[in-house]
Structure formats: C-alpha cells, structure tokens
Design a protein around this motif. Structure first.
Motif, short mmCIF file in Angstrom:
data_model
loop_
_atom_site.label_atom_id
_atom_site.label_comp_id
_atom_site.label_asym_id
_atom_site.label_seq_id
_atom_site.Cartn_x
_atom_site.Cartn_y
_atom_site.Cartn_z
N ASP A 119 0.82 -1.21 0.00
CA ASP A 119 0.00 0.00 0.00
C ASP A 119 0.85 1.26 0.00
O ASP A 119 0.43 2.30 -0.53
CB ASP A 119 -0.94 0.00 1.21
N ARG A 120 2.04 1.18 0.60
CA ARG A 120 2.94 2.34 0.64
C ARG A 120 3.83 2.43 -0.60
O ARG A 120 4.68 3.32 -0.69
CB ARG A 120 3.80 2.28 1.90
N GLY A 121 3.64 1.51 -1.53
CA GLY A 121 4.46 1.52 -2.74
C GLY A 121 5.89 1.12 -2.50
O GLY A 121 6.78 1.46 -3.29
N LYS A 122 6.14 0.35 -1.43
CA LYS A 122 7.50 -0.04 -1.08
C LYS A 122 7.87 -1.43 -1.60
O LYS A 122 9.04 -1.81 -1.56
CB LYS A 122 7.68 -0.01 0.44
N ALA A 123 6.87 -2.19 -2.06
CA ALA A 123 7.13 -3.53 -2.58
C ALA A 123 6.69 -3.59 -4.04
O ALA A 123 5.71 -2.95 -4.43
CB ALA A 123 6.40 -4.58 -1.76
N SER A 159 7.12 -13.22 -6.93
CA SER A 159 7.67 -12.80 -5.64
C SER A 159 7.46 -11.30 -5.49
O SER A 159 7.18 -10.60 -6.46
CB SER A 159 9.15 -13.14 -5.55
N TRP A 160 7.56 -10.83 -4.25
CA TRP A 160 7.56 -9.39 -3.99
C TRP A 160 8.94 -9.01 -3.46
O TRP A 160 9.50 -9.71 -2.61
CB TRP A 160 6.52 -9.01 -2.93
N ARG A 161 9.46 -7.93 -3.97
CA ARG A 161 10.74 -7.42 -3.52
C ARG A 161 10.58 -6.03 -2.92
O ARG A 161 9.67 -5.29 -3.29
CB ARG A 161 11.74 -7.36 -4.69
N LEU A 162 11.49 -5.68 -2.03
CA LEU A 162 11.45 -4.37 -1.39
C LEU A 162 12.18 -3.36 -2.27
O LEU A 162 13.27 -3.63 -2.77
CB LEU A 162 12.12 -4.43 -0.02
N VAL A 191 13.95 -10.04 -1.34
CA VAL A 191 12.60 -10.61 -1.41
C VAL A 191 11.92 -10.52 -0.04
O VAL A 191 12.51 -10.86 0.98
CB VAL A 191 12.66 -12.08 -1.88
N VAL A 192 10.66 -10.07 -0.05
CA VAL A 192 9.88 -10.04 1.19
C VAL A 192 8.72 -11.03 1.14
O VAL A 192 8.18 -11.41 2.18
CB VAL A 192 9.35 -8.62 1.50
N ARG A 193 8.31 -11.41 -0.07
CA ARG A 193 7.31 -12.48 -0.21
C ARG A 193 7.76 -13.41 -1.31
O ARG A 193 8.11 -12.98 -2.41
CB ARG A 193 5.93 -11.91 -0.56
N LYS A 194 7.76 -14.71 -1.02
CA LYS A 194 8.22 -15.69 -2.00
C LYS A 194 7.14 -15.98 -3.04
O LYS A 194 5.98 -15.56 -2.89
CB LYS A 194 8.62 -16.98 -1.27
N LYS A 195 7.52 -16.68 -4.08
CA LYS A 195 6.60 -16.96 -5.19
C LYS A 195 5.41 -17.81 -4.76
O LYS A 195 4.37 -17.79 -5.42
CB LYS A 195 7.36 -17.62 -6.34
N ASP A 196 5.55 -18.55 -3.67
CA ASP A 196 4.43 -19.36 -3.18
C ASP A 196 3.47 -18.57 -2.32
O ASP A 196 2.50 -19.12 -1.78
CB ASP A 196 4.94 -20.58 -2.42
#
Length: 309
Positions: A119-123, A159-162, A191-196
């Motif tokens: 939501d903060r546009g950081k990921a 995935s999500w990255r910072l 990475v802050v969230r993996k592909k799974d």
C-alpha cells in the motif's frame, strides 16, 4: 534515529529512566539436525542473557515447509534438553510448537506487514528466475529488473521485492555502541514475499521479533548483512522497537577446509555425537577447543571467555 546508546546498550545507564529489560531468542530452523555451530550460538545467547538478566524465547522458524521434517523439529528439543541449554518462553516440546508456536499461526501478522509495504508503494512484484538474474548480472545480484514493469502483485507465482532505492539512515546498536551501517549491494531489492505467497525470511523474522518483544539479538557473523537488511525493512515498516534492538554477531566455527558448518555436515551434528556416546561436557569441550579454549569444559558456561568484555 539518534546515535546515542544511552538506552540501547547494557553498558550505558540512564539517569532519568529505569534500565531496559532485555529479551533475546534462539531461532533454529528445522531444515536439518542441529550442529555444533548452532550450539555455539545458543550457548552464547544463554551466556549474554545471564549477563544482562534477559529472558530467552525459543522461536522455531519453520516457514520453509519443503525442507521441514518432524524429526528435525524434535531434534531441536532433544538437543536443547540434552545440553541443558535454557529458554524461558516458547514451546516446550514438538506438540506445543505445532499447536501454538508454528509460524503458520502468525500468518495474519505477516500478511499485514506485506500489505503495508504494498500500500505504501515499497514492494514490487517480480517474475525473474535465478537464470534470468544471472543473465542480467553474472554475480547473481538482482539489479531491479522488474522495478518499472508494474506487474500485478496479485498474480500468482510472483515474488515481492522491497524497493531499496531510497537510502535510509541506519544505526546498529552493538555491545560496543551504536554504529552507522548501509544496506550492502547484495541485499538490494531483497525478497519479502516468496513466489508461493509465503513471507520471506527477512520479513517473517522482523515481524516475529516484534511479536515476541525481542530487543537483544545474537547471531553469527555470517548474518551481519542480513541484520542490516532487517534494519532497513524495520525502518520502512516504522518498527522503531526493532531499530532500537541490541545486536551481537559472534564468530563462527570453521571446518578444516575453511568453510562454515552446515546441517549437511553430519559428523558435526549433536545427534551424531550423542549416538557416538559423547556427553554434554564433551560437546562443549569440542567447541571450546576449536575456538582456542584449552582443557575440558563442564557445560555451556565454560564458553564464557568467548564473550566480549
């Protein structure tokens, strides 16, 4: 963030506030049988907890379910009990861990932090494979290829990255005082969230430490860069408590070939040594001798000379 260590290190006393109560943790991952390097870290944590009257929490990091096995979880309790290493909070056995303390019970907290970042546009979402990353940078360092691709973060398999482009003023509180640190190159866009869809280690560790009220973190020197990444993440999340935490990074046990111990090195596992008839004293003596402490050690307190003065 101030660089003052008035309340941030045990060596400094506050004239206006009571001394800070410390809470530390041991955080094994059940991806293999625990080895002597794990024992060293646990023992040093226990010693520092005694020195500063800190509470010890047992936190088992079992998010990587593909590598977790029930015998590895049981081995954590078997090892701690065999070596009489103390902890004050957390699960007492495998059943209580599964029922109350496994990381799946904290998934709402991880999701909340991830949504906050989004939501903060950081990921940002990323679909790069390891092969893609290597083609872009032979060192394997991710250089931000998906930053401006605007991939849908709700799409499965991403995935999500910072977004780490903005420098953050980071201070790490150590036993020797506060030091300024900067995010290393190999930690950019981590990475802050993996592909799974599960939270990555850096995020789950920061969230867990906040959840359990941890403010004194003991780790191996090999995790120094990881600590800086977590300080950066805590700054982005507005987690002031983690940023004020005290950190100690201890030396590692090294194999004769110069490599660090891993859970694949069966001969250094406590389980193997127990089956060979080694006593707790023999295990701690083996660790101490490798680190230059002569003679036999009675128990984990014999490693106290390894602590910084």
């Amino acid at each position: 963030m101030t660089s003052s260590t008035e309340e941030q290190t045990p060596h400094a006393a506050s004239l206006t506030r009571p001394p800070l109560r410390y809470k530390t943790r041991i955080a094994p991952t059940p991806s293999g049988f625990l080895h002597l390097g794990n024992v060293l870290s646990f023992a040093l944590t226990a010693l520092l907890a005694e020195r500063y009257q800190a509470t010890i929490v047992l936190r088992i990091d079992d998010m990587d379910q593909q590598r977790v096995r029930p015998e590895y979880v049981q081995d954590i309790f078997d090892t701690l009990n065999f070596l009489e290493l103390p902890w004050h909070e957390g699960p007492r056995d495998a059943a209580s861990f599964a029922g109350e303390y496994a990381q799946r019970h904290r998934m709402p907290l991880y999701r909340q932090a991830l949504e906050q970042l989004k939501d903060r546009g950081k990921a940002f979402a990323c679909n790069c494979s390891r092969k893609d990353i290597l083609q872009l940078d032979i060192s394997g360092r991710y250089t931000g290829a998906c930053l401006d691709r605007n991939l849908d973060p709700g799409q499965p398999g991403l995935s999500w990255r910072l977004d780490t482009r903005k420098p953050e003023p980071l201070m790490m509180n150590t036993l020797q005082g506060a030091v300024a640190v900067a995010l290393p190159e190999d930690q950019q866009y981590f990475v802050v969230r993996k592909k799974d869809g599960c939270p990555a280690y850096q995020l789950s560790s920061v969230v867990d430490d906040a959840h359990f009220g941890i403010n004194f973190i003991v780790r191996g020197q090999d995790l120094y860069a990881s600590t800086i990444a977590q300080l950066y993440l805590a700054c982005v999340l507005g987690n002031d408590a983690f940023q004020r935490s005290l950190f100690y990074h201890h030396p590692l046990l090294i194999l004769p070939d110069g490599s660090k111990l891993s859970k694949s090195a069966g001969a250094t596992s406590v389980r193997y040594l127990r089956r060979e008839g080694k006593t707790p004293s023999a295990v701690f003596t083996l660790i101490g001798n490798q680190l230059g402490i002569p003679g036999a050690l009675k128990d984990w307190r014999g490693l106290s000379m390894l602590l910084p003065t």
